[in-house]
Design an enzyme around this catalytic site. Structure first.
Site, PDB file in Angstrom:
ATOM      1  N   ASP A  82       0.831  -1.201   0.000  1.00  0.00           N
ATOM      2  CA  ASP A  82       0.000   0.000   0.000  1.00  0.00           C
ATOM      3  C   ASP A  82       0.873   1.262   0.000  1.00  0.00           C
ATOM      4  O   ASP A  82       1.852   1.340   0.751  1.00  0.00           O
ATOM      5  CB  ASP A  82      -0.832  -0.065   1.297  1.00  0.00           C
ATOM      6  CG  ASP A  82      -1.933   0.966   1.378  1.00  0.00           C
ATOM      7  OD1 ASP A  82      -2.550   1.261   0.346  1.00  0.00           O
ATOM      8  OD2 ASP A  82      -2.191   1.462   2.498  1.00  0.00           O
ATOM      9  N   GLU A 136      -2.473   6.312  -8.158  1.00  0.00           N
ATOM     10  CA  GLU A 136      -3.302   7.244  -7.368  1.00  0.00           C
ATOM     11  C   GLU A 136      -3.265   8.635  -7.973  1.00  0.00           C
ATOM     12  O   GLU A 136      -2.198   9.128  -8.370  1.00  0.00           O
ATOM     13  CB  GLU A 136      -2.802   7.264  -5.918  1.00  0.00           C
ATOM     14  CG  GLU A 136      -3.717   8.063  -5.011  1.00  0.00           C
ATOM     15  CD  GLU A 136      -3.429   7.828  -3.522  1.00  0.00           C
ATOM     16  OE1 GLU A 136      -3.035   6.706  -3.144  1.00  0.00           O
ATOM     17  OE2 GLU A 136      -3.595   8.797  -2.758  1.00  0.00           O
ATOM     18  N   HIS A 186      -7.139  10.271   5.230  1.00  0.00           N
ATOM     19  CA  HIS A 186      -6.523   9.139   5.921  1.00  0.00           C
ATOM     20  C   HIS A 186      -6.654   9.440   7.403  1.00  0.00           C
ATOM     21  O   HIS A 186      -6.230  10.497   7.864  1.00  0.00           O
ATOM     22  CB  HIS A 186      -5.036   9.008   5.562  1.00  0.00           C
ATOM     23  CG  HIS A 186      -4.804   8.335   4.252  1.00  0.00           C
ATOM     24  ND1 HIS A 186      -4.074   8.904   3.233  1.00  0.00           N
ATOM     25  CD2 HIS A 186      -5.192   7.123   3.797  1.00  0.00           C
ATOM     26  CE1 HIS A 186      -4.040   8.065   2.210  1.00  0.00           C
ATOM     27  NE2 HIS A 186      -4.706   6.982   2.518  1.00  0.00           N
ATOM     28  N   GLY A 187      -7.240   8.530   8.147  1.00  0.00           N
ATOM     29  CA  GLY A 187      -7.446   8.752   9.567  1.00  0.00           C
ATOM     30  C   GLY A 187      -8.871   9.178   9.839  1.00  0.00           C
ATOM     31  O   GLY A 187      -9.732   9.159   8.949  1.00  0.00           O
ATOM     32  N   HIS A 219      -9.666   5.303  -0.836  1.00  0.00           N
ATOM     33  CA  HIS A 219      -8.737   5.325   0.297  1.00  0.00           C
ATOM     34  C   HIS A 219      -9.408   6.040   1.462  1.00  0.00           C
ATOM     35  O   HIS A 219     -10.385   6.751   1.280  1.00  0.00           O
ATOM     36  CB  HIS A 219      -7.443   6.054  -0.091  1.00  0.00           C
ATOM     37  CG  HIS A 219      -6.532   5.198  -0.910  1.00  0.00           C
ATOM     38  ND1 HIS A 219      -5.424   4.591  -0.382  1.00  0.00           N
ATOM     39  CD2 HIS A 219      -6.595   4.810  -2.206  1.00  0.00           C
ATOM     40  CE1 HIS A 219      -4.824   3.885  -1.319  1.00  0.00           C
ATOM     41  NE2 HIS A 219      -5.515   4.001  -2.446  1.00  0.00           N
ATOM     42  N   THR A 244      -7.292   2.961  10.088  1.00  0.00           N
ATOM     43  CA  THR A 244      -7.399   3.592  11.419  1.00  0.00           C
ATOM     44  C   THR A 244      -8.389   2.887  12.346  1.00  0.00           C
ATOM     45  O   THR A 244      -8.093   2.661  13.522  1.00  0.00           O
ATOM     46  CB  THR A 244      -7.807   5.079  11.270  1.00  0.00           C
ATOM     47  OG1 THR A 244      -6.919   5.684  10.331  1.00  0.00           O
ATOM     48  CG2 THR A 244      -7.714   5.810  12.593  1.00  0.00           C
TER      49      THR A 244
HETATM   50  P1  13P Z   1      -7.899   4.986   6.944  1.00  0.00           P
HETATM   51  O1  13P Z   1      -6.792   4.905   7.934  1.00  0.00           O
HETATM   52  O2  13P Z   1      -8.602   6.294   6.945  1.00  0.00           O
HETATM   53  O3  13P Z   1      -8.837   3.832   7.077  1.00  0.00           O
HETATM   54  O4  13P Z   1      -7.231   4.870   5.484  1.00  0.00           O
HETATM   55  C1  13P Z   1      -6.518   3.722   5.146  1.00  0.00           C
HETATM   56  C2  13P Z   1      -5.991   3.762   3.765  1.00  0.00           C
HETATM   57  O5  13P Z   1      -6.490   4.454   2.903  1.00  0.00           O
HETATM   58  C3  13P Z   1      -4.815   2.928   3.467  1.00  0.00           C
HETATM   59  O6  13P Z   1      -4.402   3.046   2.150  1.00  0.00           O
END
Ligand code: 13P
Length: 293
Positions: A82, A136, A186-187, A219, A244
């Site tokens: 990833d 991406e 993300h998060g 994502h 997360t």
């Molecule tokens: P989250 O931590 O928001 O779930 O995102 C994970 C992600 O997109 C990993 O590529």
């Protein structure tokens, strides 16, 4: 089984209108939570390891564990590198035996993103044409870290994926999957105004432009309301990344167990696994990939 040909499984999901969840992990314990639930609900297994997670676990160790779980359960198993941000990271994952790779050039200027993604695609295909490759385009909100933010963190419109660029990008790079920015971070942000709201119209516009030539990836799957996940799948999202929420569940249960003075690793780790399993099951059921094996 640890899949040799990974593209087919995404195509099947795309044709049938469900999504596969990528669960990010950094240890064999966390893999166990994903495998136990995937077995229970009969879903394909998709693990993800970021550069940091892979460094901690060991790329070869992650591959061998994924193979073992594939052998033991008979479930199709995919292991995705990833957000590999450099050619070296791509090479390291391919050499270790990853059957899926995500090259993330989204922080680069557009033409440079295309150039570096194409370089990664050409290399991967020259080694093994069966590996499914993700690129991406657009910027996901946040710092890149899968963590809980107490401040407001959002993705604004200037970061979203442009549908016209998306078709140009996939045609010029040859990626099989495209990670898009449509409002997620993300998060998770716990601040007022930090709620994640997917731009559904944008997903549909991108889907329409790509005309089935590429699989769409969401994502930042943590913190997105359940109804929005379901709607995103209806509109054509085929892979959803979640990290997360798994980390919060796993670490929270371990903390609680340690606070209760548990000192036996297989006991406090098991508490983490059990809590993580609840998130895994919830997300698989939302994606519709249950019962697909
Ligand atoms: P989250 O931590 O928001 O779930 O995102 C994970 C992600 O997109 C990993 O590529």
């Amino acid at each position: 089984m640890y899949l040799k040909e990974t593209k087919e499984i995404f195509k099947k999901a795309s044709d049938s209108g469900y999504a596969i969840i990528q669960f990010n992990i950094s240890s064999a314990d966390q893999m166990k939570a994903v495998v136990e639930i995937s077995k229970k609900v009969k879903a394909p297994v998709l693990f993800g390891t970021s550069d940091g997670e892979r460094k901690f676990f060991g790329a070869r160790q992650a591959v061998e564990m994924a193979k073992l779980y594939g052998e033991e359960t008979g479930l199709p198993v995919i292991l995705n590198a990833d957000h590999a941000k450099s050619f070296e990271k791509v090479k390291e994952a391919v050499e270790a035996g990853y059957n899926s790779i995500h090259f993330d050039g989204s922080e680069l200027e557009y033409e440079e993103n295309i150039r570096q993604t194409k370089e990664a695609v050409d290399y991967i295909k020259s080694i093994d044409a069966n590996i499914s490759i993700e690129g991406e385009l657009g910027r996901i909100g946040g710092t890149g870290a899968s963590k809980v933010f107490t401040e407001k963190v959002v993705a604004d419109e200037s970061m979203y994926t442009d549908p016209l660029q998306a078709i140009d990008f996939i045609e010029r790079t040859g990626v099989d999957r495209l990670g898009i920015s449509v409002g997620t971070i993300h998060g998770i942000s716990t601040a007022v105004g930090g709620e994640e709201n997917l731009k559904m119209e944008r997903i549909s516009e991108i889907k329409e432009k790509l005309k089935g030539k590429c699989v769409l990836v969401l994502h930042g799957g943590s913190g997105v309301p359940s109804e929005q996940i379901k709607e995103a799948v209806k509109r054509g999202i085929v892979k959803i990344n979640v990290n997360t929420e798994l980390r919060v569940a796993f670490s929270g249960a371990i903390k609680k167990s340690l606070n209760e003075c548990e000192t036996t690793p297989y006991k406090f780790l098991d508490a983490g696994i059990k809590e993580m399993e609840k998130v895994v099951e919830d997300k698989i059921l939302l994606s519709g990939s249950n019962g697909k094996i």
